[in-house]
Design an enzyme around this catalytic site. Structure first.
Site, PDB file in Angstrom:
ATOM      1  N   SER A 121      39.479 -28.280 -42.297  1.00  0.00           N
ATOM      2  CA  SER A 121      38.018 -28.272 -42.352  1.00  0.00           C
ATOM      3  C   SER A 121      37.459 -26.875 -42.167  1.00  0.00           C
ATOM      4  CB  SER A 121      37.449 -29.179 -41.251  1.00  0.00           C
ATOM      5  OG  SER A 121      37.867 -28.710 -39.978  1.00  0.00           O
ATOM      6  N   HIS A 142      39.569 -32.271 -48.344  1.00  0.00           N
ATOM      7  CA  HIS A 142      38.930 -32.446 -47.038  1.00  0.00           C
ATOM      8  C   HIS A 142      38.195 -33.775 -46.948  1.00  0.00           C
ATOM      9  CE1 HIS A 142      35.772 -31.138 -43.885  1.00  0.00           C
ATOM     10  NE2 HIS A 142      36.823 -31.681 -43.290  1.00  0.00           N
ATOM     11  N   GLU A 154      35.895 -33.448 -50.250  1.00  0.00           N
ATOM     12  CA  GLU A 154      35.765 -32.110 -50.835  1.00  0.00           C
ATOM     13  C   GLU A 154      37.113 -31.706 -51.445  1.00  0.00           C
ATOM     14  OE1 GLU A 154      32.385 -30.184 -47.909  1.00  0.00           O
ATOM     15  OE2 GLU A 154      34.472 -30.121 -47.260  1.00  0.00           O
ATOM     16  N   ASN A 192      30.255 -28.752 -44.020  1.00  0.00           N
ATOM     17  CA  ASN A 192      30.155 -28.010 -42.766  1.00  0.00           C
ATOM     18  C   ASN A 192      29.318 -26.745 -42.916  1.00  0.00           C
ATOM     19  OD1 ASN A 192      31.543 -29.774 -41.107  1.00  0.00           O
ATOM     20  ND2 ASN A 192      33.535 -28.897 -41.603  1.00  0.00           N
TER      21      ASN A 192
END
Length: 506
Positions: A121, A142, A154, A192
């Protein structure tokens, strides 16, 4: 339907590894579980059986389907047992050296055409692949926890990743019933990275003593429709997880001011006050429930003063109609009478600046956030300035609470709370598009699914109006002098030309 990968190896069988294994088995793959921890793979298989039994109990899976899935889950006694796999996904500790060593070992075991995927991540996919002989076979994959419920994945290409590898992983995610989004190998990838604005800007608001944690949470939930307030969210994820991510992305972008972390979370992490899992974070938890302080009641005011509205107020006509509906005595002269409550409705500026620039009596001046139409929100937000008299503050609070709508009164802040937090979210998202991190469409989908926002950041910006977002950011820069608020070229150009923030150049 035949899965894209017939044999999928999962290295690391914690919550994330188990979730990926569950989806792979449900997609029809033979799944091989490996974990260095003795008994961990066996425990993971038992947990999968329990998860499938729950689905059977809810009539989401038949008993026969459960047995089929369970029959496709195998235990690997050694890493060499994964030689049969045409895909291996790692979900191990977030350390570059550990991942590089693991993939070096796997590369020597699996066939040359096998795909290697990292669920990292926060680490660079390019760096993880750098020591491999076949870096083109490795990509980022991800997932979000819990994997079966978080329906976004992702797919990240490193500098040398083969496009075919990403295509196969993208198709495989669709076979899971998930939505794949393509991301460049940049810090934080999409979700993120895009999530930086919500918590960090709320922390800045709290750090300026504008409002307490509970009030900020209430405002962002009631005005913008966020499912959780930023402090509720940080308590849920826990600061031992979220603060290092804040620091990591900030440092990976070489101290970019837009991602600057807060001393508040650093101090709380050092003191072990990390969130719900330890019973104390921004809130205290008793039996798992947050103890939220009661909201102050609206004051009782016997006689309300007349109200004068600044000619520069945002949504001025709408504000006049609201005041009329609330039964206010409205003054329409060029200047307020000596007894009037003075209302300003800035975008990005603070009440102090407007009072000074417009030469208003600051002791009687109160601000109201009119970025959004009043009918679309569940809460009104008022702001005082350092000179506002208590009687004028109370009069404004009582007036705007007359119809029963919730009212929060905060201290002076450029952009109140919602304006500055949402503008920061939109600006970071716009700059991600400028950097080519992902497409505008993938960005909004990833954030909506991955963070649970009421809309994607670009859709939020379009709703408010790109020119309004620009005005908020320019004015925040004026108030704070902080490059954090400088508008992205993507936002500035589309705002200037009247284009949607999702518009891509032909």
């Amino acid at each position: 339907m035949q899965p894209n990968f017939l044999h999928a190896g999962i290295v690391g069988t914690g919550a994330m590894g188990r979730g990926i294994a569950q989806m792979a088995a449900q997609a029809g793959s033979q799944v091989w579980l490996f974990d260095l921890q003795p008994g961990a793979a066996e425990a993971a298989r038992e947990a999968l059986q329990s998860a499938w039994q729950t689905l059977v109990g809810k009539n989401r899976m038949s008993a026969e389907q459960m047995q089929d899935c369970l029959g496709r889950v195998h235990l690997a006694q050694a890493l060499a047992d994964l030689a049969v796999c045409d895909l291996v996904v790692e979900a191990v500790v977030e350390r570059l050296d550990v991942k590089q060593r693991l993939f070096g070992d796997l590369e020597a075991i699996v066939a040359p055409g096998a795909v290697l995927a990292t669920n990292t991540s926060s680490l660079s996919v390019t760096a993880i692949a750098a020591t491999l002989k076949r870096p083109g076979q490795l990509a980022g994959y991800h997932f979000f926890n819990p994997v079966p419920l978080m329906k976004v994945v992702e797919v990240i290409a490193g500098l040398k990743t083969s496009p075919e590898v990403c295509e196969r992983l993208t198709g495989y995610a669709r076979q899971f019933g998930h939505t794949p989004v393509a991301a460049q190998d940049t810090p934080g990838f999409i979700v993120n990275h895009a999530g930086r604005g919500y918590g960090t800007e709320a922390l800045r608001v709290a750090g300026e003593s504008v409002a307490d944690f509970a009030t900020i949470d209430r405002i962002l939930k009631d005005q913008m429709g966020f499912r959780l307030g930023p402090f509720e969210l940080m308590d849920l994820t826990a600061l031992d997880v979220s603060h290092p991510v804040m620091e990591s992305i900030y440092h990976q972008y070489y101290e970019e001011p837009r991602y600057r972390p807060s001393v508040i979370t650093a101090q709380r992490l050092a003191g072990g006050v990390v969130g719900k899992k330890v019973g104390e974070g921004f809130y205290v938890y008793e039996k798992g429930a947050a103890q939220v302080p009661a909201e102050p009641a609206a004051p009782t005011v016997t006689e309300l003063p007349p109200v004068w509205v600044s000619p520069k107020a945002a949504r001025r006509q709408e504000l006049y109609q609201l005041l009329k509906d609330l039964g206010a005595r409205i003054e329409t002269a060029a200047t307020p009478s000596p007894a009037a409550l003075i209302l300003v409705a800035p975008l990005g500026l603070d009440v102090t600046t407007l009072a000074a620039v417009e030469r208003l009596d600051a002791t009687r001046t109160v601000g109201i956030d009119m970025m959004l139409e009043d009918a679309a929100t569940k809460r009104r937000v008022l702001a005082t300035n350092p000179a506002t008299r208590p009687d004028m503050r109370d009069a404004a609070h009582a007036l705007f609470a007359r119809d029963g709508k919730a009212v929060s009164v905060i201290r002076d802040s450029g952009g109140f709370v919602t304006q500055r937090v949402v503008a920061t979210i939109v600006n970071i998202a716009a700059d991600m598009c400028q950097q080519g991190v992902c497409s505008p469409a993938d960005l909004d989908v990833a954030v909506t699914l991955g963070l649970g926002y009421p809309a994607g950041p670009l859709a939020m910006g379009d709703r408010i109006g790109p020119t309004n977002v620009l005005e908020i950011l320019f004015n925040l820069q004026t108030v704070y002098g902080d490059p954090r608020y400088r508008p992205s070229p993507w936002l500035r150009r589309r705002g200037a030309l009247g284009l949607s923030l999702t518009h891509e150049e032909g």
